[in-house]
Design an enzyme around this catalytic site. Structure first.
Site, PDB file in Angstrom:
ATOM      1  N   TYR A   1      88.009  25.750  -7.951  1.00 50.69           N
ATOM      2  CA  TYR A   1      89.005  25.470  -8.979  1.00 50.69           C
ATOM      3  C   TYR A   1      90.383  26.007  -8.585  1.00 50.69           C
ATOM      4  O   TYR A   1      90.507  27.106  -8.030  1.00 50.69           O
ATOM      5  CB  TYR A   1      88.603  26.093 -10.314  1.00 50.69           C
ATOM      6  CG  TYR A   1      87.567  25.296 -11.061  1.00 50.69           C
ATOM      7  CD1 TYR A   1      87.913  24.127 -11.740  1.00 50.69           C
ATOM      8  CD2 TYR A   1      86.244  25.698 -11.082  1.00 50.69           C
ATOM      9  CE1 TYR A   1      86.966  23.385 -12.419  1.00 50.69           C
ATOM     10  CE2 TYR A   1      85.285  24.968 -11.760  1.00 50.69           C
ATOM     11  CZ  TYR A   1      85.658  23.809 -12.433  1.00 50.69           C
ATOM     12  OH  TYR A   1      84.706  23.075 -13.093  1.00 50.69           O
ATOM     13  N   THR A   2      91.398  25.216  -8.880  1.00 47.80           N
ATOM     14  CA  THR A   2      92.780  25.594  -8.626  1.00 47.80           C
ATOM     15  C   THR A   2      93.632  25.206  -9.827  1.00 47.80           C
ATOM     16  O   THR A   2      93.333  24.229 -10.508  1.00 47.80           O
ATOM     17  CB  THR A   2      93.322  24.889  -7.361  1.00 47.80           C
ATOM     18  OG1 THR A   2      92.570  25.307  -6.224  1.00 47.80           O
ATOM     19  CG2 THR A   2      94.774  25.238  -7.106  1.00 47.80           C
ATOM     20  N   TYR A   3      94.668  25.987 -10.066  1.00 40.48           N
ATOM     21  CA  TYR A   3      95.653  25.664 -11.109  1.00 40.48           C
ATOM     22  C   TYR A   3      96.887  25.065 -10.462  1.00 40.48           C
ATOM     23  O   TYR A   3      97.333  25.503  -9.393  1.00 40.48           O
ATOM     24  CB  TYR A   3      96.055  26.929 -11.878  1.00 40.48           C
ATOM     25  CG  TYR A   3      97.283  26.733 -12.741  1.00 40.48           C
ATOM     26  CD1 TYR A   3      97.198  26.046 -13.946  1.00 40.48           C
ATOM     27  CD2 TYR A   3      98.528  27.217 -12.337  1.00 40.48           C
ATOM     28  CE1 TYR A   3      98.329  25.850 -14.734  1.00 40.48           C
ATOM     29  CE2 TYR A   3      99.661  27.029 -13.111  1.00 40.48           C
ATOM     30  CZ  TYR A   3      99.553  26.341 -14.316  1.00 40.48           C
ATOM     31  OH  TYR A   3     100.677  26.149 -15.087  1.00 40.48           O
ATOM     32  N   HIS A   4      97.459  24.045 -11.113  1.00 40.21           N
ATOM     33  CA  HIS A   4      98.778  23.527 -10.763  1.00 40.21           C
ATOM     34  C   HIS A   4      99.626  23.497 -12.024  1.00 40.21           C
ATOM     35  O   HIS A   4      99.112  23.211 -13.123  1.00 40.21           O
ATOM     36  CB  HIS A   4      98.695  22.112 -10.185  1.00 40.21           C
ATOM     37  CG  HIS A   4      97.975  22.028  -8.877  1.00 40.21           C
ATOM     38  ND1 HIS A   4      98.195  22.913  -7.844  1.00 40.21           N
ATOM     39  CD2 HIS A   4      97.042  21.150  -8.418  1.00 40.21           C
ATOM     40  CE1 HIS A   4      97.430  22.599  -6.819  1.00 40.21           C
ATOM     41  NE2 HIS A   4      96.715  21.538  -7.139  1.00 40.21           N
TER      42      HIS A   4
ATOM     43  N   ILE B   1      98.825  21.968   0.310  1.00 41.19           N
ATOM     44  CA  ILE B   1      99.063  23.364  -0.042  1.00 41.19           C
ATOM     45  C   ILE B   1      99.737  23.464  -1.402  1.00 41.19           C
ATOM     46  O   ILE B   1     100.345  22.500  -1.891  1.00 41.19           O
ATOM     47  CB  ILE B   1      99.940  24.073   1.007  1.00 41.19           C
ATOM     48  CG1 ILE B   1     101.381  23.532   0.955  1.00 41.19           C
ATOM     49  CG2 ILE B   1      99.353  23.926   2.406  1.00 41.19           C
ATOM     50  CD1 ILE B   1     102.389  24.371   1.726  1.00 41.19           C
TER      51      ILE B   1
ATOM     52  N   CYS C   1      89.772  29.595  -7.000  1.00 45.15           N
ATOM     53  CA  CYS C   1      89.069  29.459  -5.713  1.00 45.15           C
ATOM     54  C   CYS C   1      87.782  30.268  -5.673  1.00 45.15           C
ATOM     55  O   CYS C   1      87.285  30.623  -4.596  1.00 45.15           O
ATOM     56  CB  CYS C   1      89.979  29.835  -4.546  1.00 45.15           C
ATOM     57  SG  CYS C   1      91.451  28.793  -4.460  1.00 45.15           S
TER      58      CYS C   1
END
Length: 254
Positions: free
Chosen positions: A103-106, A193, A210
């Site tokens: 999991y990632t945040y944007h 990235i 992550c």
């Protein structure tokens, strides 16, 4: 990290030696298109752009490209995401992503750079490509006297926080400042990235970023560097060219 400047440094030619990390085309090639999307871009539109562009690159009908965007607040789940790492599924929209990782945040204040490069023209070596992406981030950070570091057991780029209490194991505290997540299709790359310039760091609390529970996240502003996104873009571009080769300005397709 002991002597960070109190004000941003002007862009200058990269100082870090990157000869071992260069990922240049094997033969002379057209410059990589450098595309900056103004405003917030929804995630589905970014994925659609990447899908269409990478297929055109594969067919030899389009040049390589880097798309720089900011997204509205959202979470993405990579191919290794664990359901238990989504702490607050109702907080922001969650998108399944074809990239590797968890999991990632944007969100606003974070510069996401989607890299669409043809590895057959450069080097069909995914591990070397990821190392080049890491070097790109590390070189960018070095222009602000921030030492970004790799970790063998953790993805992304990390900075030490000696001003904070030591970790439970007695080591210096560390925070993640940039994430890397890629996909390769027919040897053409997608995703890329994300560098934390000035996002709302509280937004990361809705996930285990992550899959790493024992470390935090930081940003350039959190480190005491009030830098604008356009300035970061300029330094990112210089560092990209040092590792991947020339770029050329291109508009986002209407």
């Amino acid at each position: 990290m002991d002597s960070r400047p109190s004000s941003p440094l002007p862009p200058s030619p990269p100082r870090l030696s990157v000869s071992a990390e260069r990922f240049l085309p094997a033969e002379p090639a057209r410059p990589v298109e450098w595309i900056i999307h103004d405003g917030l871009m929804d995630y589905d539109s970014a994925v659609r752009f990447m899908d269409e562009r990478t297929e055109a690159i594969r067919r030899g009908e389009a040049d390589e490209a880097v798309l720089l965007v900011e997204h509205p607040p959202l979470y993405t789940a990579g191919t290794s995401a664990e359901a238990s790492d989504l702490v607050d599924p109702s907080r922001f929209p969650v998108f399944k992503s074809g990239r590797g990782g968890e999991y990632t945040y944007h969100g606003p204040g974070q510069r996401v750079a989607y890299t669409m490069l043809d590895l057959k023209r450069r080097r069909p070596d995914i591990r070397a490509f990821v190392a080049a992406l890491e070097a790109w981030i590390i070189l960018t950070l070095s222009e602000y006297q921030v030492k970004g570091e790799r970790r063998e057991d953790r993805v992304g780029v990390w900075v030490r926080r000696p001003e904070r209490p030591l970790d439970a194991d007695g080591s210096v505290a560390e925070d993640k400042i940039a994430a890397i997540g890629i996909r390769v299709r027919h040897w053409v790359t997608l995703h890329g990235i994300s560098l934390n310039v000035d996002p709302d760091l509280a937004h990361f609390s809705g996930i285990v970023p992550c899959g790493i529970r024992d470390h935090g996240v930081t940003s350039l502003v959190d480190l005491g560097l009030p830098i604008s996104m356009p300035e970061v873009d300029g330094v990112l571009r210089q560092a990209f060219e040092a590792i991947f080769g020339p770029t050329t300005d291109a508009p986002f397709p209407k």
